[in-house]
Motif scaffolding. Sequence first.
Motif, short mmCIF file in Angstrom:
data_model
loop_
_atom_site.label_atom_id
_atom_site.label_comp_id
_atom_site.label_asym_id
_atom_site.label_seq_id
_atom_site.Cartn_x
_atom_site.Cartn_y
_atom_site.Cartn_z
N PRO A 169 -10.44 3.50 8.93
CA PRO A 169 -9.52 2.60 8.57
C PRO A 169 -10.18 1.17 7.94
CG PRO A 169 -9.76 2.55 11.08
CD PRO A 169 -10.56 3.84 10.51
N CYS B 166 0.96 -1.00 7.78
CA CYS B 166 1.32 0.34 7.25
C CYS B 166 1.55 1.27 8.34
CB CYS B 166 -0.22 1.01 6.81
SG CYS B 166 -0.55 -0.05 5.18
N TRP C 292 -3.34 -0.72 14.47
CA TRP C 292 -4.72 -0.07 14.79
C TRP C 292 -4.85 0.46 16.15
CZ3 TRP C 292 -4.96 -4.62 12.07
CH2 TRP C 292 -4.97 -4.53 10.68
N TRP D 171 -7.52 6.37 6.20
CA TRP D 171 -6.87 5.57 7.32
C TRP D 171 -6.93 6.32 8.78
CZ3 TRP D 171 -2.95 8.37 10.33
CH2 TRP D 171 -2.39 9.37 9.66
N PRO E 237 1.17 4.35 9.39
CA PRO E 237 0.19 5.15 10.47
C PRO E 237 -0.45 3.99 11.23
CG PRO E 237 -0.31 5.59 7.93
CD PRO E 237 0.55 4.32 8.14
N CYS E 238 -0.58 2.75 11.06
CA CYS E 238 -1.37 1.80 12.02
C CYS E 238 -0.73 0.76 12.66
CB CYS E 238 -2.36 1.02 10.93
SG CYS E 238 -3.51 2.47 9.82
N PHE F 155 -7.32 -0.79 0.15
CA PHE F 155 -5.96 -0.94 -0.12
C PHE F 155 -5.31 -2.32 0.05
CE2 PHE F 155 -6.35 3.95 0.57
CZ PHE F 155 -5.49 4.35 -0.65
N LYS F 156 -6.15 -2.96 1.02
CA LYS F 156 -5.58 -4.25 0.97
C LYS F 156 -6.52 -5.47 0.67
CE LYS F 156 -2.34 -3.62 4.81
NZ LYS F 156 -1.94 -4.11 6.21
N THR G 29 1.06 -0.94 0.00
CA THR G 29 0.06 0.05 -0.02
C THR G 29 0.99 1.15 0.09
OG1 THR G 29 -0.18 0.70 2.21
CG2 THR G 29 -1.42 -1.25 1.33
N CYS H 173 -10.42 2.08 4.58
CA CYS H 173 -9.06 1.99 4.06
C CYS H 173 -8.46 0.82 3.66
CB CYS H 173 -8.26 2.73 5.00
SG CYS H 173 -6.40 3.29 4.35
N CYS H 174 -8.60 -0.13 4.81
CA CYS H 174 -7.90 -1.67 4.71
C CYS H 174 -8.83 -2.36 3.34
CB CYS H 174 -8.35 -2.52 5.68
SG CYS H 174 -6.92 -2.11 7.08
N PHE I 222 1.04 3.13 2.23
CA PHE I 222 1.37 3.87 3.27
C PHE I 222 2.10 2.87 4.42
CE2 PHE I 222 -3.22 4.31 2.36
CZ PHE I 222 -3.16 5.80 2.02
S1 SF4 Z 1 -3.31 -0.66 7.61
FE1 SF4 Z 1 -4.01 1.70 7.85
S2 SF4 Z 1 -3.22 2.71 6.14
FE2 SF4 Z 1 -3.06 0.56 5.71
S3 SF4 Z 1 -4.83 0.02 4.61
FE3 SF4 Z 1 -5.30 -0.43 6.72
S4 SF4 Z 1 -6.13 1.48 7.33
FE4 SF4 Z 1 -5.14 2.21 5.57
#
Ligand code: SF4
Length: 213
Positions: free
Chosen positions: A96, A179, A197, A92, A181-182, A103-104, A53, A99-100, A55
Amino acid sequence: MIEKIKHSKKVINEAMNRHPKIALACSFGKDSMVLLHLALQLKPDMPIFTIMTPFKPRETFEFKDLVTKLWNLNIKEYIQKDNIGAEKEKLWLNNPEKCCEYFKVEPTIKAIDGLDAWITGLRNTEGETRKNFKEVEHKKIIKINPILDWTELDIWRYIAFNQIPVHPWYKNGYRSLGCEPCTAIIADDQSERSGRWQRTNKCGGECGIHTKI
Ligand code: SF4
């Protein structure tokens, strides 16, 4: 420990024989490095995929490149990075889960498309949310978890004994990497994934790759 190694290799071998269209998911964390090391002994050109990702720490990208070259990996990278937009860049912070998902989970669905099975480095003792996973799961496709009963200590012993390279952040005290920030540093007596997280309702939980797919 020897029995666990033998068993994990047997599980990987059987999975490869049973499922011709198979790939191994690699995050380049410590568990993935052990899984990779075991699998490459059996099949040096094992198909691998990684979900990155925007991040993930810079060091994760660097470590991925280093190991790819060092071990000559047959790897495909999946990453959502084009035309993301300002809203998704900040997801995020306030959502989150979403976001996950974007992005994941979505890139993982693409990565396993067309496969019969995938192999992961899931372990039961990583945290509460992982204790009920089984060695073979019949989900969207078949998922095989060959190092499910390895402890954190088993992982580090195997890494030390085999001189396997590890992501540089472990030296700083991180125990489970995601990531930037998490992901936070945690104490030794905390659950391994409790640095993920933090200060959100996903604390110590799952991005969704292992629960939604
Ligand atoms: S771990 Fe955090 S930054 Fe990464 S995809 Fe999930 S919420 Fe987004």
